[in-house]
Design an enzyme around this catalytic site. Structure first.
Site, PDB file in Angstrom:
ATOM      1  N   ASP A 136       0.539  -1.609  -0.349  1.00  0.00           N
ATOM      2  CA  ASP A 136       0.336  -0.002  -0.310  1.00  0.00           C
ATOM      3  C   ASP A 136       0.760   1.531   0.258  1.00  0.00           C
ATOM      4  O   ASP A 136       1.567   1.034   0.258  1.00  0.00           O
ATOM      5  CB  ASP A 136      -0.711   0.182   1.200  1.00  0.00           C
ATOM      6  N   LYS A 137       0.257   2.566  -0.498  1.00  0.00           N
ATOM      7  CA  LYS A 137       1.366   3.975  -0.763  1.00  0.00           C
ATOM      8  C   LYS A 137       1.434   4.140   0.586  1.00  0.00           C
ATOM      9  O   LYS A 137       2.754   4.500   0.800  1.00  0.00           O
ATOM     10  CB  LYS A 137      -0.142   4.840  -1.405  1.00  0.00           C
TER      11      LYS A 137
END
Length: 325
Positions: A136-137
């Site tokens: 995830d970012k």
């Protein structure tokens, strides 16, 4: 301009099996060629990869050119933990998106890989950049990138048979009650919030299993430093399974109940160690990504760092999970 190859059927069999043996690629790649209209039998375009070939039939494949998109300018660097001719192991920084998407305006990890000259293309002309798995970012930590198609296939197969894996570190609140906690709950897209995933049953849900190990309790006993072991790779899996226990990762603004109470510049979730079998040597290798300054500073304020340094020993983490699972 396409690269055209001609083959003659020397054994009655399925088209996809025949081309797989001739081209040296997977059946899924051959199926993509057929789907893209690049395969012909006796000058007639093929629509099904499973069509049965007859002896001496002529098969023509028009391999399309790779689609290359220009890289965006980058104003960041990525720590390289290891690199050779086959693989690149990195410590992805928090805040960096892995893949480009219409909603992503800034440069991504893929843009960084393009600048490094890592551009793989499939036989069906699709451009890919060695991304085997994603983070995830907001999550930082270990990622392995394939530098050629053979390495990509080999590493991807390890994701499927679970011989590749990662151990994560996180800071959560409130503390978990038990030393070890295992959650086995299916996950699907939340029906209430499209940004979230949720534990749910149903035809669209997917099986997910996570084990959490308590490593240390904060000085005020409100927070915990934990290790997480994934047995499946679902979107937001660690965060969703923690939410099912009414626990949340510090800095998580999607799943946390009250993110304003405890501010952090980033979600305190880090893919600490990755292990896999090397594509060429076939030996099991592992790599550790150090914590960034934001996460280190937060932990230093809340925990006994002498104890933290002790529990972060990778042998300790691996043996703890091995003894419990």
């Amino acid at each position: 301009m396409s690269d055209i190859k001609n083959y003659i059927c020397d054994n009655e069999q399925r088209l996809d099996a025949f081309l797989t043996s001739k081209i040296g690629q997977t059946r899924s790649q051959v199926a993509m060629l057929v789907k893209n209209g690049a395969v012909f039998i006796e000058d007639k375009k093929v629509t099904r990869p499973g069509v049965k070939l007859k002896l001496d039939q002529q098969i023509r494949v028009e391999f399309p050119q790779a689609k290359e998109t220009p890289a965006l300018d980058i104003d960041f660097d990525v720590e390289i933990l290891y690199e050779d001719e086959d693989v690149l192991v990195i410590n992805k920084p928090s805040g960096l998106t892995v893949h480009p998407a219409p909603s992503v305006k800034e440069a991504t990890l893929v843009d960084w890989l393009k600048h490094k000259g890592i551009r793989l293309s499939t036989i069906s002309g699709e451009e890919r950049h060695g991304i085997v798995h994603r983070l995830d970012k907001g999550t930082s930590g270990t990622m392995v990138v394939a530098k050629n198609n053979e390495a990509h296939e080999f590493l991807s197969s390890q994701l499927q048979d679970k011989s590749m894996g990662r151990y994560y570190l996180a800071v959560i609140n409130p503390p978990l009650k038990d030393d070890f906690t295992t959650i086995e709950q299916n996950i699907s897209r939340s029906s209430h919030n499209r940004l979230k995933m949720a534990c749910a049953q149903g035809s669209k849900s997917k099986y997910a299993k996570t084990t959490f190990k308590v490593l240390s309790l904060s000085n005020d006993e409100k927070y915990q430093f934990i290790a997480c072991k994934l047995f499946t790779g679902r979107t937001h899996q660690i965060r969703v399974h923690l939410e099912s226990l009414n626990r949340h990762i510090i800095g998580d603004h999607i799943y946390a109940l009250s993110p304003k109470i405890e501010k952090s510049e980033r979600i305190l979730l880090h893919a600490y160690m990755i292990y896999f079998y090397h594509p060429t040597s076939k030996e099991k290798v592992s790599f550790v990504a150090p914590l960034d300054d934001v996460m280190k500073t937060y932990i230093d304020k809340k925990f006994d760092m002498e104890q933290i340094n002790e529990v972060m020993d990778t042998d300790n983490i691996i043996s703890s999970f091995s003894a419990n699972t």
